[in-house]
Design a protein around this motif. Sequence first.
Motif, PDB file in Angstrom:
ATOM      1  N   LEU A  53      62.257  65.460  43.144  1.00 16.46           N
ATOM      2  CA  LEU A  53      62.826  64.186  43.840  1.00 16.46           C
ATOM      3  C   LEU A  53      63.841  63.271  42.876  1.00 16.46           C
ATOM      4  O   LEU A  53      64.581  62.711  43.171  1.00 16.46           O
ATOM      5  CB  LEU A  53      61.657  63.080  44.136  1.00 16.46           C
ATOM      6  CG  LEU A  53      60.693  63.704  45.345  1.00 16.46           C
ATOM      7  CD1 LEU A  53      59.585  62.768  45.683  1.00 16.46           C
ATOM      8  CD2 LEU A  53      61.662  63.953  46.603  1.00 16.46           C
ATOM      9  N   ASN A  54      63.430  63.376  41.455  1.00 13.71           N
ATOM     10  CA  ASN A  54      64.373  62.648  40.540  1.00 13.71           C
ATOM     11  C   ASN A  54      65.700  63.329  40.331  1.00 13.71           C
ATOM     12  O   ASN A  54      66.826  62.818  40.045  1.00 13.71           O
ATOM     13  CB  ASN A  54      63.713  62.682  39.140  1.00 13.71           C
ATOM     14  CG  ASN A  54      62.608  61.505  39.094  1.00 13.71           C
ATOM     15  OD1 ASN A  54      62.938  60.305  39.737  1.00 13.71           O
ATOM     16  ND2 ASN A  54      61.704  61.477  38.288  1.00 13.71           N
ATOM     17  N   GLU A  58      72.093  60.326  43.802  1.00 14.32           N
ATOM     18  CA  GLU A  58      72.103  58.868  44.780  1.00 14.32           C
ATOM     19  C   GLU A  58      73.069  59.143  45.689  1.00 14.32           C
ATOM     20  O   GLU A  58      72.776  58.531  46.696  1.00 14.32           O
ATOM     21  CB  GLU A  58      72.418  57.712  43.942  1.00 14.32           C
ATOM     22  CG  GLU A  58      71.276  57.629  42.839  1.00 14.32           C
ATOM     23  CD  GLU A  58      69.926  57.136  43.403  1.00 14.32           C
ATOM     24  OE1 GLU A  58      69.898  56.559  44.608  1.00 14.32           O
ATOM     25  OE2 GLU A  58      68.980  57.188  42.860  1.00 14.32           O
ATOM     26  N   HIS A  65      66.447  59.076  50.683  1.00 15.04           N
ATOM     27  CA  HIS A  65      65.215  58.299  51.181  1.00 15.04           C
ATOM     28  C   HIS A  65      63.912  59.171  50.649  1.00 15.04           C
ATOM     29  O   HIS A  65      62.864  58.173  50.505  1.00 15.04           O
ATOM     30  CB  HIS A  65      65.269  58.253  52.809  1.00 15.04           C
ATOM     31  CG  HIS A  65      65.031  59.770  53.492  1.00 15.04           C
ATOM     32  ND1 HIS A  65      65.982  60.669  53.365  1.00 15.04           N
ATOM     33  CD2 HIS A  65      63.876  60.079  53.981  1.00 15.04           C
ATOM     34  CE1 HIS A  65      65.470  61.530  54.008  1.00 15.04           C
ATOM     35  NE2 HIS A  65      64.257  61.485  54.454  1.00 15.04           N
ATOM     36  N   LEU A  66      64.036  60.367  50.250  1.00 16.50           N
ATOM     37  CA  LEU A  66      62.711  61.033  49.782  1.00 16.50           C
ATOM     38  C   LEU A  66      62.168  60.193  48.336  1.00 16.50           C
ATOM     39  O   LEU A  66      61.153  60.404  48.007  1.00 16.50           O
ATOM     40  CB  LEU A  66      63.057  62.325  49.512  1.00 16.50           C
ATOM     41  CG  LEU A  66      63.275  63.242  50.998  1.00 16.50           C
ATOM     42  CD1 LEU A  66      63.874  64.570  50.589  1.00 16.50           C
ATOM     43  CD2 LEU A  66      62.136  63.188  51.883  1.00 16.50           C
ATOM     44  N   LYS A  67      63.261  59.779  47.734  1.00 19.53           N
ATOM     45  CA  LYS A  67      62.765  58.968  46.372  1.00 19.53           C
ATOM     46  C   LYS A  67      61.779  58.014  46.486  1.00 19.53           C
ATOM     47  O   LYS A  67      61.264  57.820  45.493  1.00 19.53           O
ATOM     48  CB  LYS A  67      64.067  58.800  45.540  1.00 19.53           C
ATOM     49  CG  LYS A  67      64.826  59.689  45.086  1.00 19.53           C
ATOM     50  CD  LYS A  67      66.054  59.236  44.200  1.00 19.53           C
ATOM     51  CE  LYS A  67      66.461  60.250  43.333  1.00 19.53           C
ATOM     52  NZ  LYS A  67      67.234  59.671  42.114  1.00 19.53           N
ATOM     53  N   ALA A  68      61.679  57.406  47.677  1.00 18.85           N
ATOM     54  CA  ALA A  68      60.798  56.447  47.938  1.00 18.85           C
ATOM     55  C   ALA A  68      59.265  56.950  47.833  1.00 18.85           C
ATOM     56  O   ALA A  68      58.369  56.163  47.450  1.00 18.85           O
ATOM     57  CB  ALA A  68      61.051  55.808  49.281  1.00 18.85           C
ATOM     58  N   ASP A  69      58.945  58.341  47.705  1.00 19.47           N
ATOM     59  CA  ASP A  69      57.891  58.858  47.609  1.00 19.47           C
ATOM     60  C   ASP A  69      57.485  58.935  46.263  1.00 19.47           C
ATOM     61  O   ASP A  69      56.225  59.132  46.027  1.00 19.47           O
ATOM     62  CB  ASP A  69      57.785  60.340  48.406  1.00 19.47           C
ATOM     63  CG  ASP A  69      56.334  60.593  48.493  1.00 19.47           C
ATOM     64  OD1 ASP A  69      55.479  59.826  48.914  1.00 19.47           O
ATOM     65  OD2 ASP A  69      56.121  61.813  48.378  1.00 19.47           O
ATOM     66  N   ILE A  70      58.441  58.708  45.217  1.00 20.33           N
ATOM     67  CA  ILE A  70      58.072  58.967  43.735  1.00 20.33           C
ATOM     68  C   ILE A  70      56.901  57.816  43.239  1.00 20.33           C
ATOM     69  O   ILE A  70      56.107  58.428  42.582  1.00 20.33           O
ATOM     70  CB  ILE A  70      59.059  58.684  42.968  1.00 20.33           C
ATOM     71  CG1 ILE A  70      60.206  59.705  43.255  1.00 20.33           C
ATOM     72  CG2 ILE A  70      58.760  58.551  41.597  1.00 20.33           C
ATOM     73  CD1 ILE A  70      61.626  59.695  42.366  1.00 20.33           C
ATOM     74  N   GLU A  71      56.744  56.712  43.885  1.00 17.75           N
ATOM     75  CA  GLU A  71      55.684  55.785  43.326  1.00 17.75           C
ATOM     76  C   GLU A  71      54.286  56.193  44.029  1.00 17.75           C
ATOM     77  O   GLU A  71      53.345  56.444  43.153  1.00 17.75           O
ATOM     78  CB  GLU A  71      55.976  54.306  43.945  1.00 17.75           C
ATOM     79  CG  GLU A  71      54.906  53.450  43.423  1.00 17.75           C
ATOM     80  CD  GLU A  71      54.860  53.217  41.755  1.00 17.75           C
ATOM     81  OE1 GLU A  71      53.850  52.992  41.344  1.00 17.75           O
ATOM     82  OE2 GLU A  71      55.988  53.259  41.347  1.00 17.75           O
ATOM     83  N   ARG A  72      54.125  56.890  44.959  1.00 21.93           N
ATOM     84  CA  ARG A  72      52.934  57.416  45.428  1.00 21.93           C
ATOM     85  C   ARG A  72      52.585  58.556  44.571  1.00 21.93           C
ATOM     86  O   ARG A  72      51.462  58.954  44.350  1.00 21.93           O
ATOM     87  CB  ARG A  72      53.170  58.083  46.891  1.00 21.93           C
ATOM     88  CG  ARG A  72      51.801  58.304  47.501  1.00 21.93           C
ATOM     89  CD  ARG A  72      52.111  58.831  48.824  1.00 21.93           C
ATOM     90  NE  ARG A  72      52.889  60.033  48.938  1.00 21.93           N
ATOM     91  CZ  ARG A  72      52.452  61.431  48.800  1.00 21.93           C
ATOM     92  NH1 ARG A  72      51.080  61.745  48.555  1.00 21.93           N
ATOM     93  NH2 ARG A  72      53.288  62.450  48.768  1.00 21.93           N
ATOM     94  N   ALA A 144      56.404  62.820  53.435  1.00 25.16           N
ATOM     95  CA  ALA A 144      57.341  63.377  52.619  1.00 25.16           C
ATOM     96  C   ALA A 144      57.356  64.558  51.809  1.00 25.16           C
ATOM     97  O   ALA A 144      58.508  65.229  51.509  1.00 25.16           O
ATOM     98  CB  ALA A 144      58.022  62.167  51.586  1.00 25.16           C
TER      99      ALA A 144
END
Length: 148
Positions: A53-54, A58, A65-72, A144
Amino acid sequence: MLLELPQFVPDAQRLSQIFSAAAAPTFFLGSVAAFVSLMSSRLAAVTDRVRSLNAIDESDAARAHLKADIERLRRRAHFLHSGMVAALRAGICATLLLAILFVTEFMGFHYAYGAGMLFIIATMFLGFALYRFAQEASIGYGGADEMQ
């Protein structure tokens, strides 16, 4: 003889007692090793997913939008890491317990001081590791995860 030393070469019956006393901590230690292996493989999968994901640029509007899953995923990694550390501490306690049991049986002592407390501590560490694993499992699957 004024001072009789303990028998350092145990007979077959004494060896049988030593191995019987070591059976439960050895089983516990094997279970801890398998559990750490399971959590380690899950942590590797989570880490790989975070890296992929990283790597998303950008400017890639279709996948950004898949980067939003990094925190989880980071929360999952935290739960797995702390669970692994707790399980490894349980393994250390079980190893110390095994050593104490062998020494006390081998030397012919009547009591294994601290053995009960070490088993309680090992069980508490393993219980905490299971709790962390349950936390990770509860957030382990996200929609995701299906997307690349």
